[in-house]
Design an enzyme around this catalytic site. Structure first.
Site, PDB file in Angstrom:
ATOM      1  N   ASN A 192       0.813  -1.235   0.000  1.00 43.64           N
ATOM      2  CA  ASN A 192       0.000   0.000   0.000  1.00 43.64           C
ATOM      3  C   ASN A 192       0.841   1.276   0.000  1.00 43.64           C
ATOM      4  O   ASN A 192       0.412   2.306   0.506  1.00 43.64           O
ATOM      5  CB  ASN A 192      -0.970   0.039   1.197  1.00 43.64           C
ATOM      6  CG  ASN A 192      -1.810  -1.206   1.273  1.00 43.64           C
ATOM      7  OD1 ASN A 192      -2.187  -1.754   0.238  1.00 43.64           O
ATOM      8  ND2 ASN A 192      -2.081  -1.680   2.477  1.00 43.64           N
ATOM      9  N   ARG A 193       2.032   1.174  -0.522  1.00 48.99           N
ATOM     10  CA  ARG A 193       2.948   2.336  -0.582  1.00 48.99           C
ATOM     11  C   ARG A 193       3.332   2.865   0.804  1.00 48.99           C
ATOM     12  O   ARG A 193       3.783   3.992   0.950  1.00 48.99           O
ATOM     13  CB  ARG A 193       2.356   3.482  -1.427  1.00 48.99           C
ATOM     14  CG  ARG A 193       2.067   3.089  -2.892  1.00 48.99           C
ATOM     15  CD  ARG A 193       3.365   2.719  -3.601  1.00 48.99           C
ATOM     16  NE  ARG A 193       3.202   2.463  -5.029  1.00 48.99           N
ATOM     17  CZ  ARG A 193       3.155   1.243  -5.585  1.00 48.99           C
ATOM     18  NH1 ARG A 193       3.199   0.151  -4.827  1.00 48.99           N
ATOM     19  NH2 ARG A 193       3.073   1.116  -6.886  1.00 48.99           N
ATOM     20  N   LEU A 194       3.092   2.039   1.835  1.00 46.35           N
ATOM     21  CA  LEU A 194       3.481   2.453   3.195  1.00 46.35           C
ATOM     22  C   LEU A 194       4.881   1.888   3.483  1.00 46.35           C
ATOM     23  O   LEU A 194       5.061   0.996   4.313  1.00 46.35           O
ATOM     24  CB  LEU A 194       2.452   1.959   4.224  1.00 46.35           C
ATOM     25  CG  LEU A 194       1.037   2.512   4.037  1.00 46.35           C
ATOM     26  CD1 LEU A 194       0.105   1.976   5.130  1.00 46.35           C
ATOM     27  CD2 LEU A 194       1.048   4.046   4.079  1.00 46.35           C
TER      28      LEU A 194
END
Ligand SMILES: Cc1cc2nc3c(=O)[nH]c(=O)nc-3n(C[C@H](O)[C@H](O)[C@H](O)COP(=O)(O)O)c2cc1C
Length: 214
Positions: A192-194
């Protein structure tokens, strides 16, 4: 030319995690661990790094070189001192290094100051290279404009004849730079692009690490 459609190229990140408890006291130790893991994972050119310098006109300039040693103190690469990067670093030693190991979804960013390595160290490394690479370094006035490929190959062959029976002299315009890190950031791609990011900065005689927002 038609516009390229690149939107569909998407990578999911999830091959690793970087937690605070994975951090080492000094960033050099974590770098060594990550480089060893990149080598073990079979990453192509694991020692390749982008070196960015500040050019004469103030523009950043980047190119790939190979890391040849890391001793905990600094990152060493070899190059032509009269090349674009050689001149840039002699005038303005601030530099950035970047490693990208796609197979591990990892990036390491380093900023610091570059210094020339000792003549002895440059000579020792030069002598460890194959003769063909030694001749190549002698033949190339790196980053100069040249008339043709044939001109370069003739120069190589002339030098090959000249040094057929003797040692190749280490060119004075060739040698190593060592980048002493002031800051190092480790990036691990996450879902999640985290992504996980930790940036080390100098703190007293040691280092401190902060987690950064992805
Ligand atoms: C995988 C790879 C490794 C390279 N390794 C070096 C190197 O160790 N030293 C070097 O001077 N140039 C190396 N080069 C070439 C540089 O990227 C660059 O073209 C050259 O050094 C001239 O750069 P400059 O004009 O900015 O000084 C490498 C290029 C690639 C793609």
């Amino acid at each position: 030319m038609e516009r390229m459609h690149l939107d569909a190229i998407r990578e999911e990140y999830g091959r690793g995690i970087l937690r605070r408890r994975d951090l080492t006291e000094v960033p050099g130790a974590l770098f060594v661990r990550w480089l060893e893991e990149a080598i073990a994972a079979g990453v192509a050119e694991p020692t390749a790094m982008v070196v960015s310098t500040i050019g004469e006109r103030g523009f950043p300039e980047s190119r790939v070189v190979l890391l040849k040693s890391f001793d905990g103190e600094g990152f060493v690469f070899y190059t032509g001192y009269r090349s674009q990067k050689g001149k840039a670093l002699s005038a303005e030693p601030r530099a950035a290094l970047l490693f990208f190991w796609p197979e591990l979804q990892r990036q390491v960013r380093i900023t610091g100051v570059a210094e020339k390595v000792s003549r002895e160290a440059s000579e020792a490394y030069f002598r460890s290279r194959p003769v063909s690479s030694q001749l190549g370094a002698l033949a190339s006035e790196q980053s100069a404009v040249i008339p043709s490929r044939a001109w370069l190959e003739n120069r190589y062959r002339d030098l090959e004849r000249q040094y057929a029976a003797s040692d190749i002299p280490v060119p004075l315009h060739w040698g190593g730079f060592r980048v002493l890190p002031a800051e190092m950031e480790f990036w691990q791609g996450r879902e999640n692009r985290l992504h996980d990011r930790f940036r080390y900065t100098r703190h007293g005689l040691g280092w401190k690490a902060d987690r950064l927002s992805p």
